[in-house]
Design an enzyme around this catalytic site. Structure first.
Site, short mmCIF file in Angstrom:
data_model
loop_
_atom_site.label_atom_id
_atom_site.label_comp_id
_atom_site.label_asym_id
_atom_site.label_seq_id
_atom_site.Cartn_x
_atom_site.Cartn_y
_atom_site.Cartn_z
N GLN A 32 -27.57 6.24 89.00
CA GLN A 32 -26.92 5.09 89.24
C GLN A 32 -27.51 3.92 90.10
O GLN A 32 -27.47 2.79 89.75
CB GLN A 32 -25.51 5.42 89.70
CG GLN A 32 -24.52 4.12 89.41
CD GLN A 32 -23.06 4.55 89.96
OE1 GLN A 32 -22.67 5.64 89.78
NE2 GLN A 32 -22.35 3.43 90.64
N CYS A 71 -26.50 11.28 82.95
CA CYS A 71 -27.15 11.68 84.15
C CYS A 71 -28.47 12.19 83.69
O CYS A 71 -28.57 13.17 83.14
CB CYS A 71 -26.18 12.46 84.76
SG CYS A 71 -26.82 13.63 85.99
N GLU A 72 -29.70 11.92 84.55
CA GLU A 72 -30.79 12.47 84.16
C GLU A 72 -31.08 13.82 84.72
O GLU A 72 -31.94 14.47 84.23
CB GLU A 72 -31.90 11.57 84.62
CG GLU A 72 -32.33 11.58 86.24
CD GLU A 72 -33.49 10.57 86.42
OE1 GLU A 72 -33.86 9.77 85.56
OE2 GLU A 72 -34.02 10.79 87.54
N HIS A 73 -30.05 14.28 85.57
CA HIS A 73 -30.30 15.49 86.35
C HIS A 73 -29.53 16.71 85.51
O HIS A 73 -30.08 17.78 85.45
CB HIS A 73 -29.72 15.41 87.53
CG HIS A 73 -30.59 14.47 88.51
ND1 HIS A 73 -29.79 13.80 89.36
CD2 HIS A 73 -31.79 14.18 88.60
CE1 HIS A 73 -30.72 13.02 90.01
NE2 HIS A 73 -31.84 13.26 89.45
N HIS A 74 -28.66 16.25 84.77
CA HIS A 74 -27.76 17.38 83.92
C HIS A 74 -27.31 16.91 82.65
O HIS A 74 -26.72 17.90 81.89
CB HIS A 74 -26.51 17.26 84.91
CG HIS A 74 -26.45 17.93 86.27
ND1 HIS A 74 -26.51 17.03 87.35
CD2 HIS A 74 -26.52 19.07 86.96
CE1 HIS A 74 -26.39 17.60 88.35
NE2 HIS A 74 -26.54 19.20 88.13
N CYS A 96 -20.87 15.00 85.78
CA CYS A 96 -21.66 16.28 86.36
C CYS A 96 -20.80 16.44 87.70
O CYS A 96 -21.00 17.71 88.33
CB CYS A 96 -22.94 16.11 86.64
SG CYS A 96 -23.33 14.37 87.52
N HIS A 105 -19.01 10.40 87.47
CA HIS A 105 -20.01 10.99 86.91
C HIS A 105 -19.50 12.34 86.80
O HIS A 105 -18.80 13.26 87.33
CB HIS A 105 -21.14 11.44 88.15
CG HIS A 105 -21.89 10.04 88.66
ND1 HIS A 105 -23.18 9.99 88.49
CD2 HIS A 105 -21.31 9.09 88.96
CE1 HIS A 105 -23.66 8.85 88.87
NE2 HIS A 105 -22.62 8.12 89.15
#
Lengths: 224, 253
Positions: B185, B144-147, B215, B213
Site C-alpha cells: 500500500q 497484496c504482493e506478500h500473500h 491478509c 487488507h
C-alpha cells in the site's frame, strides 16, 4: 496423491460422509500428515510459476518469499477440509431444562469462491430451536461455520452444509441459516458491482413447515 | 520458455548501484521536476542517492499476447494448487476453475499491461485554475504482493494545478493502473502521487489511501475491522500545513 471423491452431490445432506463430497475422510487425514510438507512445496512451486507468468520478477525483494506465504495462506483458507463437526462438538452438548430458540447473529464468514479462487465474505445468522432440553456451547455454532467456510465453496452449498451439520448434531426441531456475503469475484472483476451482496438461506424443520416461525425469522434477520 | 517480459529483469538491474530499480515501474527514486519548477524536490528521500524514475515512461512488462500464451501454464499451476489443497480438480464445480482463476489473476494484475502515458496523453489541459482539485472515494482493488490476497479500499487525490489540469477520470485511471498489480500500500500511494506530479508538474499533490487488507482479516491476526491508511504529500501539500489541512478536511467531509 490420489483422492477418492465422488461426483459432486448436489444438495444431498451427507455431512457425515462429507469426505466424499468436499472434504477429507478421517483416515485420509491421518495418513497424509507426512506428505503435508510435500504438498506445500508443490503449491509453492505453482505460485512461483504464476508470479513469473503474470509478468513479475520473482527475484525482487518483495516477492522472494511470496510463493511460500501464498501457499500457506491458501492452506489456511482451506483448512476446513481437515476438520469435522464431530471433532468440535463432541463435548459441548449439554442437557438443560430449556426449550427456546437459540440465535447467534452476525458470525463473520470468510470463504473462497470455488470458481475463481477469490474470497467472498459476509455474515451468518443461525437460529436453532432446541426443544429436546439440549443446549450447545454457543461458540460451537461459529466453529461449524468455520469448518465449512474454510473450503472452496459455493454460497448455496455452504449454507446448506451449515444447516445440515447443526441439524444432524443437535437434532433440533428447526434450524435456519442465512448468509449475506459480498463476492470479490463480482466486485473486483467481471461485472464489478461494488455494492452487490448475495443472500442465501436454508430452513429446516419448523422453520420450513411453520409459516409463522418462518416469517418471524425472515423479518428479523433479512436486513433491508 | 522465453518470454519477452523476462528480459527486463536481468540480474544486472538489481545489482547496479546508483541506478533506479526498474522493477515493474516501481518508483524508488525522487520525482523529476522541470527546470522552471520549485527548487526543492518534493519527494526528497532523506538523503537517497537514487536517481529519478520517470514512472510514466516505464515499459509495459506484459502484453495481451503474453496473456494468451501464459494461460495454459497458469491454469496448470492452479490445477496443481487445487490438488495440493486436497480438492478434486475433476469434480464438476472445479472443472474450469484453473482457467477462470488464471484469467481472474491476469485481470487483477492488468496494470502491468498499461502505461500511464497511454492513458494521459490527450487529457492534460491548460486552465487558469490554481485552487485545489480533489477527487475522493475512488474505489481501489489491489493484490497484496506478500500473500496474493485482495486489498480493497478508497483513494482520495488532491492537487494544486500549476496552469495545467487533468481530465478527472484520468486520476481514477492512474489509480487503476497502479492498483491492478501486486502491491504494497505504501508503494501504491507513492506511485500515484509521483505519476500525477510527473504528468502535470502541479504545485503539490496529496494522495490518501485507506484500505482493508484481506491478509489481515481472513488469516494471520484476523482483525476484521482494521484499516490501513497511507498518504503521500508532495510539493506544497508537504511544505504548507494549511494546504494539507484543507485537503484532509475536505476528504473527510
Amino acid at each position: 496423491m490420489e483422492y477418492q471423491h465422488d461426483v459432486e452431490i448436489n444438495g444431498e445432506d451427507k455431512y457425515l460422509n462429507i469426505c466424499k463430497h468436499n472434504g477429507l475422510c478421517k483416515k485420509e487425514k491421518d495418513s497424509k500428515d507426512d506428505t503435508d510438507s510435500n504438498k506445500l512445496s508443490h503449491i509453492e512451486k505453482a505460485y512461483t510459476t504464476i508470479l513469473g507468468e503474470l509478468g513479475e520478477d520473482v527475484d525482487r525483494e518483495g516477492l522472494l518469499r511470496t510463493p511460500l506465504r501464498a501457499a500457506k495462506a491458501m492452506q489456511f483458507f482451506t483448512k476446513g477440509y481437515k476438520e469435522t463437526t464431530q471433532d468440535i462438538l463432541n463435548d459441548a452438548i449439554f442437557d438443560e431444562n430449556h426449550d427456546e430458540m437459540v440465535i447467534v447473529k452476525d458470525i463473520d464468514l470468510f470463504s473462497l469462491c470455488e470458481h475463481h479462487l477469490v474470497p467472498f465474505f459476509g455474515k451468518v445468522t443461525i437460529w436453532a430451536y432446541l426443544p429436546n432440553k439440549k443446549v450447545v456451547g454457543l461458540s460451537k455454532l461459529a466453529r461449524i461455520v468455520e469448518i465449512y467456510s474454510r473450503r472452496l465453496q459455493v454460497q448455496e452449498r455452504l449454507t446448506k452444509q451449515i444447516a445440515s451439520a447443526i441439524s444432524e448434531a443437535l437434532e433440533p426441531a428447526g434450524v435456519a441459516v442465512v448468509i449475506e456475503a459480498a463476492h470479490m469475484c463480482m466486485v473486483m472483476r467481471g461485472v464489478q458491482k461494488i455494492n452487490a451482496s448475495t443472500v442465501t438461506s436454508v430452513m429446516l424443520g419448523t422453520f420450513q413447515d411453520n409459516p409463522t416461525t418462518r416469517k418471524e425469522f425472515l423479518d428479523l434477520t433479512i436486513r433491508k | 520458455m522465453e518470454h519477452s517480459k523476462q528480459t527486463q529483469f536481468g540480474s544486472s538491474d538489481k545489482k547496479d548501484a546508483g541506478t533506479s530499480s526498474v522493477v515493474n515501474g516501481h518508483c524508488d527514486g525522487m520525482v523529476k521536476r522541470p527546470a522552471g519548477g520549485p527548487s526543492q524536490p518534493p519527494a526528497a528521500e532523506s538523503g537517497s542517492q537514487r536517481p529519478v524514475m520517470e514512472s510514466w515512461r516505464e515499459d509495459r512488462t506484459r502484453s495481451v499476447e503474453d496473456n494468451e500464451m501464459s494461460l495454459p501454464s497458469l491454469a496448470a499451476a492452479y490445477t496443481t494448487i487445487l490438488r495440493g489443497l486436497g480438492e478434486d480438480p475433476q469434480r464438476q464445480g472445479l472443472l474450469k476453475t484453473p482457467w477462470r482463476a488464471a484469467t481472474a489473476m491476469q485481470f487483477f494484475t492488468k496494470g502491468y499491461q498499461e502505461k500511464i502515458i497511454d492513458v494521459l496523453n490527450d487529457a492534460i489541459f491548460d486552465e487558469d485554475h490554481d485552487e485545489m482539485v480533489i477527487v475522493k472515494d475512488i474505489d481501489m482493488f489491489s493484490m497484496c504482493e506478500h500473500h496474493l490476497v485482495p486489498i480493497f479500499g478508497r483513494v482520495h487525490i488532491g492537487y494544486l494545478p500549476n496552469k495545467r489540469v487533468l481530465g478527472l477520470s484520468k486520476l481514477a485511471r492512474i489509480v487503476e493502473i497502479y492498483s491492478r498489480r501486486l502491491q504494497v500500500q505504501e508503494r501504491l500511494t507513492k506511485q500515484i502521487a509521483v505519476a500525477i506530479t510527473e504528468a502535470l508538474q502541479p504545485t503539490g499533490v496529496g494522495v490518501v489511501i485507506e484500505a482493508t487488507h484481506m491478509c489481515m482479516v481472513m488469516r494471520g491476526v484476523q482483525k476484521m475491522n482494521s484499516k490501513t491508511v497511507t498518504s503521500t504529500m508532495l510539493g506544497v501539500f508537504r511544505e504548507d500545513p494549511k494546504t494539507r489541512d484543507e485537503f484532509l478536511t475536505l476528504i473527510r467531509s
